[in-house]
Design an enzyme around this catalytic site. Structure first.
Site, PDB file in Angstrom:
ATOM      1  N   GLY A  16     102.485 112.958 -27.934  1.00 23.44           N
ATOM      2  CA  GLY A  16     103.532 112.176 -27.258  1.00 23.44           C
ATOM      3  C   GLY A  16     104.873 112.364 -27.945  1.00 23.44           C
ATOM      4  O   GLY A  16     105.743 111.484 -27.898  1.00 23.44           O
ATOM      5  N   ILE A  49     108.902 106.889 -29.076  1.00 26.65           N
ATOM      6  CA  ILE A  49     108.484 106.672 -30.469  1.00 26.65           C
ATOM      7  C   ILE A  49     108.411 108.014 -31.201  1.00 26.65           C
ATOM      8  O   ILE A  49     108.820 108.130 -32.367  1.00 26.65           O
ATOM      9  CB  ILE A  49     107.140 105.910 -30.536  1.00 26.65           C
ATOM     10  CG1 ILE A  49     107.320 104.500 -29.965  1.00 26.65           C
ATOM     11  CG2 ILE A  49     106.606 105.839 -31.963  1.00 26.65           C
ATOM     12  CD1 ILE A  49     106.036 103.691 -29.846  1.00 26.65           C
ATOM     13  N   ARG A 100      92.606  96.670 -15.814  1.00 20.76           N
ATOM     14  CA  ARG A 100      92.353  96.968 -17.228  1.00 20.76           C
ATOM     15  C   ARG A 100      91.302  98.067 -17.404  1.00 20.76           C
ATOM     16  O   ARG A 100      91.437  98.946 -18.253  1.00 20.76           O
ATOM     17  CB  ARG A 100      91.910  95.699 -17.958  1.00 20.76           C
ATOM     18  CG  ARG A 100      92.254  95.730 -19.428  1.00 20.76           C
ATOM     19  CD  ARG A 100      92.187  94.346 -20.008  1.00 20.76           C
ATOM     20  NE  ARG A 100      90.808  93.917 -20.104  1.00 20.76           N
ATOM     21  CZ  ARG A 100      90.174  93.697 -21.252  1.00 20.76           C
ATOM     22  NH1 ARG A 100      90.814  93.859 -22.382  1.00 20.76           N
ATOM     23  NH2 ARG A 100      88.942  93.293 -21.274  1.00 20.76           N
ATOM     24  N   GLN A 129      90.842 114.349 -27.432  1.00 19.83           N
ATOM     25  CA  GLN A 129      91.670 114.553 -28.640  1.00 19.83           C
ATOM     26  C   GLN A 129      90.825 114.385 -29.908  1.00 19.83           C
ATOM     27  O   GLN A 129      90.988 115.131 -30.876  1.00 19.83           O
ATOM     28  CB  GLN A 129      92.870 113.602 -28.651  1.00 19.83           C
ATOM     29  CG  GLN A 129      93.936 114.050 -27.645  1.00 19.83           C
ATOM     30  CD  GLN A 129      95.226 113.270 -27.702  1.00 19.83           C
ATOM     31  OE1 GLN A 129      95.330 112.273 -28.427  1.00 19.83           O
ATOM     32  NE2 GLN A 129      96.209 113.699 -26.938  1.00 19.83           N
ATOM     33  N   VAL A 142      98.583 105.105 -32.380  1.00 14.59           N
ATOM     34  CA  VAL A 142      99.673 104.185 -32.030  1.00 14.59           C
ATOM     35  C   VAL A 142      99.575 103.810 -30.546  1.00 14.59           C
ATOM     36  O   VAL A 142      99.797 102.670 -30.161  1.00 14.59           O
ATOM     37  CB  VAL A 142     101.053 104.847 -32.324  1.00 14.59           C
ATOM     38  CG1 VAL A 142     102.199 103.926 -31.920  1.00 14.59           C
ATOM     39  CG2 VAL A 142     101.162 105.229 -33.799  1.00 14.59           C
ATOM     40  N   ASP A 193     102.817  94.574 -36.181  1.00 15.93           N
ATOM     41  CA  ASP A 193     102.536  93.142 -36.033  1.00 15.93           C
ATOM     42  C   ASP A 193     102.719  92.432 -37.373  1.00 15.93           C
ATOM     43  O   ASP A 193     103.305  91.352 -37.454  1.00 15.93           O
ATOM     44  CB  ASP A 193     101.113  92.943 -35.504  1.00 15.93           C
ATOM     45  CG  ASP A 193     100.892  93.720 -34.216  1.00 15.93           C
ATOM     46  OD1 ASP A 193     101.664  93.515 -33.280  1.00 15.93           O
ATOM     47  OD2 ASP A 193      99.978  94.549 -34.169  1.00 15.93           O
ATOM     48  N   HIS A 219      95.274  94.769 -31.616  1.00 13.86           N
ATOM     49  CA  HIS A 219      96.726  94.865 -31.417  1.00 13.86           C
ATOM     50  C   HIS A 219      97.004  94.469 -29.966  1.00 13.86           C
ATOM     51  O   HIS A 219      97.146  95.302 -29.082  1.00 13.86           O
ATOM     52  CB  HIS A 219      97.215  96.290 -31.695  1.00 13.86           C
ATOM     53  CG  HIS A 219      98.630  96.511 -31.236  1.00 13.86           C
ATOM     54  ND1 HIS A 219      99.697  95.914 -31.829  1.00 13.86           N
ATOM     55  CD2 HIS A 219      99.136  97.243 -30.214  1.00 13.86           C
ATOM     56  CE1 HIS A 219     100.805  96.262 -31.192  1.00 13.86           C
ATOM     57  NE2 HIS A 219     100.487  97.070 -30.213  1.00 13.86           N
TER      58      HIS A 219
HETATM   59  P1  NAX Z   1     106.816 107.018 -23.981  1.00 15.15           P
HETATM   60  O1  NAX Z   1     106.341 106.856 -22.579  1.00 15.15           O
HETATM   61  O2  NAX Z   1     108.274 107.100 -24.260  1.00 15.15           O
HETATM   62  O3  NAX Z   1     106.157 108.348 -24.587  1.00 15.15           O
HETATM   63  C1  NAX Z   1     104.811 108.664 -24.438  1.00 15.15           C
HETATM   64  C2  NAX Z   1     104.707 110.193 -24.458  1.00 15.15           C
HETATM   65  O4  NAX Z   1     103.333 110.525 -24.523  1.00 15.15           O
HETATM   66  C3  NAX Z   1     105.283 110.856 -23.211  1.00 15.15           C
HETATM   67  O5  NAX Z   1     106.211 111.856 -23.609  1.00 15.15           O
HETATM   68  C4  NAX Z   1     104.048 111.473 -22.537  1.00 15.15           C
HETATM   69  O6  NAX Z   1     104.344 112.695 -21.894  1.00 15.15           O
HETATM   70  C5  NAX Z   1     103.141 111.682 -23.739  1.00 15.15           C
HETATM   71  N1  NAX Z   1     101.706 111.780 -23.415  1.00 15.15           N
HETATM   72  C6  NAX Z   1     100.998 111.115 -22.466  1.00 15.15           C
HETATM   73  N2  NAX Z   1      99.727 111.539 -22.457  1.00 15.15           N
HETATM   74  C7  NAX Z   1      99.610 112.458 -23.441  1.00 15.15           C
HETATM   75  C8  NAX Z   1      98.546 113.271 -23.912  1.00 15.15           C
HETATM   76  N3  NAX Z   1      97.328 113.215 -23.341  1.00 15.15           N
HETATM   77  N4  NAX Z   1      98.778 114.107 -24.936  1.00 15.15           N
HETATM   78  C9  NAX Z   1      99.991 114.198 -25.499  1.00 15.15           C
HETATM   79  N5  NAX Z   1     101.057 113.471 -25.089  1.00 15.15           N
HETATM   80  C10 NAX Z   1     100.864 112.624 -24.067  1.00 15.15           C
HETATM   81  O7  NAX Z   1     106.123 105.851 -24.806  1.00 15.15           O
HETATM   82  P2  NAX Z   1     106.512 105.286 -26.254  1.00 15.15           P
HETATM   83  O8  NAX Z   1     107.533 104.223 -26.132  1.00 15.15           O
HETATM   84  O9  NAX Z   1     106.785 106.429 -27.171  1.00 15.15           O
HETATM   85  O10 NAX Z   1     105.129 104.550 -26.663  1.00 15.15           O
HETATM   86  C11 NAX Z   1     103.982 105.300 -26.936  1.00 15.15           C
HETATM   87  C12 NAX Z   1     102.761 104.401 -27.063  1.00 15.15           C
HETATM   88  O11 NAX Z   1     102.898 103.504 -28.177  1.00 15.15           O
HETATM   89  C13 NAX Z   1     102.487 103.495 -25.861  1.00 15.15           C
HETATM   90  O12 NAX Z   1     101.100 103.550 -25.557  1.00 15.15           O
HETATM   91  C14 NAX Z   1     102.848 102.112 -26.366  1.00 15.15           C
HETATM   92  O13 NAX Z   1     102.144 101.099 -25.684  1.00 15.15           O
HETATM   93  C15 NAX Z   1     102.421 102.227 -27.806  1.00 15.15           C
HETATM   94  N6  NAX Z   1     102.937 101.233 -28.765  1.00 15.15           N
HETATM   95  C16 NAX Z   1     102.113 100.842 -29.769  1.00 15.15           C
HETATM   96  C17 NAX Z   1     102.522  99.989 -30.761  1.00 15.15           C
HETATM   97  C18 NAX Z   1     101.597  99.579 -31.869  1.00 15.15           C
HETATM   98  O14 NAX Z   1     102.013  98.774 -32.693  1.00 15.15           O
HETATM   99  N7  NAX Z   1     100.373 100.072 -31.952  1.00 15.15           N
HETATM  100  C19 NAX Z   1     103.888  99.396 -30.730  1.00 15.15           C
HETATM  101  C20 NAX Z   1     104.852 100.175 -29.902  1.00 15.15           C
HETATM  102  C21 NAX Z   1     104.288 100.730 -28.618  1.00 15.15           C
HETATM  103  O15 NAX Z   1     104.216  99.693 -27.686  1.00 15.15           O
END
Ligand code: NAX
Length: 329
Positions: free
Chosen positions: A9, A14, A96, A110, A127, A157, A185
Site C-alpha cells: 500500500g 500512510i 462485516r 501475502q 497496519v 491507540d 484495534h
Molecule cells: P489508502 O487508501 O490511502 O492507501 C491504501 C493503499 O493500499 C492504496 O494505495 C491501495 O492501492 C493499496 N492496496 C490495496 N490492496 C493492496 C494489496 N493487496 N497489496 C498492496 N497494496 C494494496 O489508505 P491509508 O490511509 O494509507 O490506510 C491504510 C490502512 O491503514 C487502512 O486499512 C486503514 O484502515 C489502516 N489504519 C490502521 C491504523 C492502525 O492503527 N492499525 C490506523 C490508521 C489507519 O486507519
C-alpha cells in the site's frame, strides 16, 4: 548493513508518510542503510512510482535502492521487515463478513508470499484494518514461520491514550508511562490506566486531584475519546489519520528491532496469557527483549478491567470464527 523493508500500500496515504521517515533513518537509526520495496496493486502503482521519484529527490544518504512492484514474490524478496499497510477499505453497504473476506483474500496470499520469499528472520507488522485478524490470517498462511513474527499495530491507540492523559494532567507526554491497550484495534479496545504512572506517581492518584471521580471519567471521557479518536480526526481534518499512524508504525517496528526500556502495546499472538484464546492476535502490554516481543505477565486486572478485556477479545474470537466459516482460515 542494509535492511530490506517492504511496504504494501506504498502508494497510499500512510505509505507516503512512512517512506520518507524510513529513508531519513527514523526507523533504524542513522547508521543502518535501507533498501525499500514498494508493493502495490496495479491501480496504486503510479502513485508508488511517484513516491519513488520523490525518494530519489530526497537524496537520502541511507537509501540504497527503491523497487516498485505489484508482484508479491518480488515485493517480499529478501525482506527483513514488512509493513502491511494496503488493505481493502469498507465500501458503502459492505457487510462485516464481506470486509473480512476481502481482506483474507489479501492477507492470506501475502502471508504465503512472505514465507516463500522473505528473509528467514522477517518481522511483519500489519497496519491495514481489521489489523488483528489480518495479521492472524497472514500468520496462518505463512508455512514455516512462527506466528510470533506477525504483529498488529495498536501503538497508535496507546500513543493517543498517553497523549490524552498528558493533556488531562497538564504534563509532558513522556512523563506518562505504562498505558497498555488490550484486545482489538477497534472501538472495543481497552486503554488501561490501572498500572500507569506519571513522573513515577500512579496516574490514578494524580487524576483524582483533577477529575474527581476517576472511574466515571474513564467511562464517559477517556475511553470513548481514545477509541473514537480516528473518527474525530476524520471529522476535523476531513481525512483519516495518516502521519500519526505512520509515526506509530515507526515506534512499533523500531522498538521491536531495538528493544524497549518499559512496557508498550502491540498486537501479538496469544499463548493463552490472561485467558486470551491461544492463537488470537490480541493487543497486550509487551516489552521488546533481544528482538522479540514478550507479554508482560502477572498484572492484576480488576473485575471492571477484566470485563473490558473480555469484551474486546470476544470480538476477536467472532472475527476469527467469521473468517473460519468462510473457509479462509
Ligand atoms: P489508502 O487508501 O490511502 O492507501 C491504501 C493503499 O493500499 C492504496 O494505495 C491501495 O492501492 C493499496 N492496496 C490495496 N490492496 C493492496 C494489496 N493487496 N497489496 C498492496 N497494496 C494494496 O489508505 P491509508 O490511509 O494509507 O490506510 C491504510 C490502512 O491503514 C487502512 O486499512 C486503514 O484502515 C489502516 N489504519 C490502521 C491504523 C492502525 O492503527 N492499525 C490506523 C490508521 C489507519 O486507519
Amino acid at each position: 548493513m542494509t535492511t530490506t523493508i517492504t511496504i504494501t500500500g506504498a502508494g497510499g496515504q500512510i505509505g507516503y508518510a512512512l517512506l520518507f521517515r524510513i529513508a531519513a533513518g527514523d526507523l533504524l537509526g542513522p547508521d543502518e542503510k535501507v533498501r525499500l520495496r514498494l508493493l502495490e496493486i496495479p491501480q496504486g502503482i503510479a502513485a508508488a512510482e511517484g513516491a519513488a521519484l520523490e525518494l530519489q529527490d530526497g537524496a537520502f544518504g541511507l537509501l540504497q535502492h527503491v523497487e516498485v512492484t505489484d508482484d508479491p514474490a518480488v515485493g517480499f524478496d529478501g525482506c527483513d521487515l514488512a509493513l502491511l499497510v494496503g488493505a481493502r477499505p469498507r465500501g458503502p453497504g459492505m457487510e462485516r463478513a464481506d470486509l473480512l473476506a476481502a481482506n483474507a483474500g489479501i492477507f492470506g496470499p501475502q502471508g504465503a508470499a512472505i514465507a516463500a520469499n522473505a528473509a528467514s528472520g522477517v518481522r511483519v507488522t500489519v497496519v491495514g484494518n481489521p489489523a488483528n485478524t489480518n495479521a492472524l490470517i497472514a500468520a496462518a498462511s505463512a508455512d514455516g514461520l512462527p506466528a510470533e513474527r506477525f504483529t498488529a499495530l495498536t501503538r497508535l491507540d496507546e500513543n493517543r491514550a498517553r497523549a490524552q492523559l498528558a493533556l488531562a494532567l497538564g504534563t509532558p507526554v513522556d512523563t506518562v508511562r505504562r498505558v497498555p491497550i488490550w484486545g482489538n484495534h477497534s472501538a472495543t479496545q481497552f486503554p488501561d490506566i490501572s498500572h500507569a504512572t506519571v513522573g513515577g506517581q500512579p496516574v490514578h492518584e494524580a487524576l483524582e486531584q483533577i477529575v474527581g471521580d476517576v472511574p466515571a471519567w474513564l467511562e464517559s471521557t477517556f475511553i470513548p475519546r481514545v477509541a473514537k479518536r480516528g473518527a474525530e480526526i476524520i471529522e476535523v481534518r476531513g481525512s483519516s489519520s495518516v502521519a500519526s499512524a505512520a509515526n506509530a508504525a515507526i515506534d512499533h517496528v523500531r522498538d521491536w528491532v531495538r528493544g524497549t526500556d518499559d512496557w508498550t502495546s502491540a498486537g501479538v499472538v496469544s499463548h493463552g496469557e490472561y485467558g486470551v484464546p491461544e492463537g488470537l492476535i490480541s493487543s497486550f502490554p509487551v516489552r521488546s527483549v533481544d528482538g522479540e516481543w514478550q507479554i508482560v505477565e502477572g498484572l492484576e486486572l480488576s473485575e471492571w478491567a477484566r470485563a473490558r478485556v473480555d469484551a474486546s477479545v470476544a470480538e476477536l474470537v467472532e472475527e476469527r470464527e467469521a473468517v473460519r466459516s468462510l473457509g479462509m482460515l
